[in-house]
Design a protein around this motif. Structure first.
Motif, PDB file in Angstrom:
ATOM      1  N   SER A  22       0.803  -1.219   0.000  1.00 42.53           N
ATOM      2  CA  SER A  22       0.000   0.000   0.000  1.00 42.53           C
ATOM      3  C   SER A  22       0.837   1.270   0.000  1.00 42.53           C
ATOM      4  O   SER A  22       0.299   2.374  -0.153  1.00 42.53           O
ATOM      5  CB  SER A  22      -0.939   0.005   1.211  1.00 42.53           C
ATOM      6  OG  SER A  22      -0.206   0.036   2.418  1.00 42.53           O
ATOM      7  N   ARG A  27       4.351  -0.530  -3.097  1.00 42.80           N
ATOM      8  CA  ARG A  27       3.513   0.145  -4.092  1.00 42.80           C
ATOM      9  C   ARG A  27       4.274   0.350  -5.396  1.00 42.80           C
ATOM     10  O   ARG A  27       3.727   0.101  -6.483  1.00 42.80           O
ATOM     11  CB  ARG A  27       3.036   1.491  -3.542  1.00 42.80           C
ATOM     12  CG  ARG A  27       2.193   2.295  -4.542  1.00 42.80           C
ATOM     13  CD  ARG A  27       1.615   3.537  -3.895  1.00 42.80           C
ATOM     14  NE  ARG A  27       2.660   4.399  -3.360  1.00 42.80           N
ATOM     15  CZ  ARG A  27       2.420   5.490  -2.630  1.00 42.80           C
ATOM     16  NH1 ARG A  27       1.166   5.809  -2.312  1.00 42.80           N
ATOM     17  NH2 ARG A  27       3.407   6.233  -2.186  1.00 42.80           N
ATOM     18  N   VAL A  42      -2.679  -7.189  -4.176  1.00 43.20           N
ATOM     19  CA  VAL A  42      -2.136  -6.084  -3.386  1.00 43.20           C
ATOM     20  C   VAL A  42      -2.534  -6.284  -1.931  1.00 43.20           C
ATOM     21  O   VAL A  42      -3.704  -6.152  -1.577  1.00 43.20           O
ATOM     22  CB  VAL A  42      -2.664  -4.737  -3.913  1.00 43.20           C
ATOM     23  CG1 VAL A  42      -2.121  -3.582  -3.072  1.00 43.20           C
ATOM     24  CG2 VAL A  42      -2.302  -4.556  -5.387  1.00 43.20           C
ATOM     25  N   THR A  50      -4.541   0.598   0.347  1.00 45.72           N
ATOM     26  CA  THR A  50      -4.456  -0.708  -0.312  1.00 45.72           C
ATOM     27  C   THR A  50      -5.413  -0.768  -1.495  1.00 45.72           C
ATOM     28  O   THR A  50      -5.050  -1.225  -2.593  1.00 45.72           O
ATOM     29  CB  THR A  50      -4.756  -1.833   0.682  1.00 45.72           C
ATOM     30  OG1 THR A  50      -3.864  -1.739   1.794  1.00 45.72           O
ATOM     31  CG2 THR A  50      -4.596  -3.201   0.028  1.00 45.72           C
ATOM     32  N   ARG A  51      -6.637  -0.308  -1.304  1.00 44.69           N
ATOM     33  CA  ARG A  51      -7.612  -0.323  -2.398  1.00 44.69           C
ATOM     34  C   ARG A  51      -7.223   0.638  -3.510  1.00 44.69           C
ATOM     35  O   ARG A  51      -7.460   0.355  -4.686  1.00 44.69           O
ATOM     36  CB  ARG A  51      -8.999  -0.002  -1.838  1.00 44.69           C
ATOM     37  CG  ARG A  51      -9.553  -1.148  -0.974  1.00 44.69           C
ATOM     38  CD  ARG A  51     -10.807  -0.746  -0.228  1.00 44.69           C
ATOM     39  NE  ARG A  51     -11.258  -1.845   0.647  1.00 44.69           N
ATOM     40  CZ  ARG A  51     -11.815  -1.686   1.829  1.00 44.69           C
ATOM     41  NH1 ARG A  51     -12.020  -0.458   2.308  1.00 44.69           N
ATOM     42  NH2 ARG A  51     -12.192  -2.729   2.553  1.00 44.69           N
ATOM     43  N   ALA A  54      -4.546  -1.083  -5.552  1.00 42.12           N
ATOM     44  CA  ALA A  54      -5.156  -2.166  -6.331  1.00 42.12           C
ATOM     45  C   ALA A  54      -5.889  -1.608  -7.549  1.00 42.12           C
ATOM     46  O   ALA A  54      -5.793  -2.163  -8.658  1.00 42.12           O
ATOM     47  CB  ALA A  54      -6.108  -2.972  -5.455  1.00 42.12           C
ATOM     48  N   ALA A  61      -7.402  -5.962  -3.956  1.00 42.20           N
ATOM     49  CA  ALA A  61      -6.926  -5.569  -2.626  1.00 42.20           C
ATOM     50  C   ALA A  61      -7.253  -6.642  -1.593  1.00 42.20           C
ATOM     51  O   ALA A  61      -8.352  -7.208  -1.588  1.00 42.20           O
ATOM     52  CB  ALA A  61      -7.566  -4.245  -2.212  1.00 42.20           C
TER      53      ALA A  61
END
Length: 287
Positions: A22, A27, A42, A50-51, A54, A61
């Motif tokens: 993340s 990343r 991810v 995190t989302r 992703a 995620a």
């Protein structure tokens, strides 16, 4: 004789699980590997970040709290349900901080940096082994983000919870030990899986210009010589994507070059086996 990692290769039809994805080098690696064609899982702790990563890499995620072993088990269950194949597991998540005990009763640095990645790896190993049966030899890989901090670590099987490490130094003492544990874990992985097509590597990314380590005096001094997250991610990207790693499984890379410098304990096969056995016991895998 030293060797250098080749340039990245294409990764179409390959699935990569990256923890600690993340932010920072996780990343950056997710972005690079997605550009090379990989499908990215991810994994991170912060839901929003995190989302967001992703979505950026067109991946999925997965949330986890490495201070909770049940959360790691839940993560493994979701990954196994979603991913029929896993070609690369990048154990990149790591933490440094004050003395603390997790809800499982272990030192926080030990659990977050070694025990939880150990548990996740072992829960995913059957899927990695299955994937390796139909993949080129050595192309299914487990990668540990370690550190040159391993040189300042000291592993004691009777003190894995870091109760007797001496000055805490903002967590750097325990952190160095956990990075040494990452290398020992990598070498024992390589020994145990030398015949099933899986290879394992650890690497030092350099000190990365990110939020890792906080704003203490040691961290502030090191940040003056920091590399960017993209530069720090380069060893991970190459280890995950190159067609052939020019070093035997179990090696430790100092950025792009192997063998990197390690503490003498990193070459102790008996210590690596003992750490594995104690980690099995503590994570609930033994028995």
């Amino acid at each position: 004789m030293s060797v250098e990692l080749p340039a990245p290769g294409r990764m179409e039809d390959r699935v990569v699980v990256i923890t600690g994805a993340s932010s920072g080098i996780g990343r950056a690696a997710a972005r690079e590997l997605a550009l090379l064609g990989a499908t990215i899982a991810v994994v991170g702790r912060n839901p929003e970040r995190t989302r967001a990563v992703a979505a950026e890499v067109s991946g999925t995620a997965y949330l986890v709290d490495y201070a909770d072993l049940q959360s790691v088990r839940d993560l493994a269950e979701r990954l196994l349900a979603d991913l029929p194949r896993i070609h690369v597991l990048a154990n990149n998540a790591g933490a440094i901080g004050p003395r603390a005990t997790t809800r499982d009763g272990f030192d926080q640095t030990f659990q977050q940096n070694h025990l939880s990645p150990f548990l996740l790896t072992n829960l995913l190993l059957p899927r990695l082994v299955d994937t390796a049966r139909d993949a080129p030899p050595g192309s299914v890989r487990i990668i540990q983000t370690s550190s040159a901090g391993n040189l300042f670590g000291r592993v004691r099987i009777d003190d894995l919870d870091n109760r007797h490490v001496g000055p805490w130094l903002g967590g750097f003492t325990a952190y160095g030990t956990s990075k040494l544990e990452n290398i020992l874990f990598t070498r024992e992985l390589a020994r145990r899986h030398q015949g099933d097509g899986i290879s394992a590597y650890a690497f030092h990314p350099g000190y990365v210009a990110s939020g890792f380590g906080g704003d203490g005096p040691v961290s502030s001094l090191m940040k003056r010589a920091a590399v960017s997250p993209e530069e720090g991610a380069a060893p991970l990207v190459r280890l995950a994507s190159t067609a052939r790693v020019p070093a035997p499984s179990g090696n430790y890379f100092d950025r792009l070059t192997a063998p990197g410098r390690t503490r003498r304990q990193a070459n102790d096969a008996g210590l690596a086996a003992a750490l594995w056995a104690e980690s099995e016991r503590r994570s609930g895998l033994a028995g």
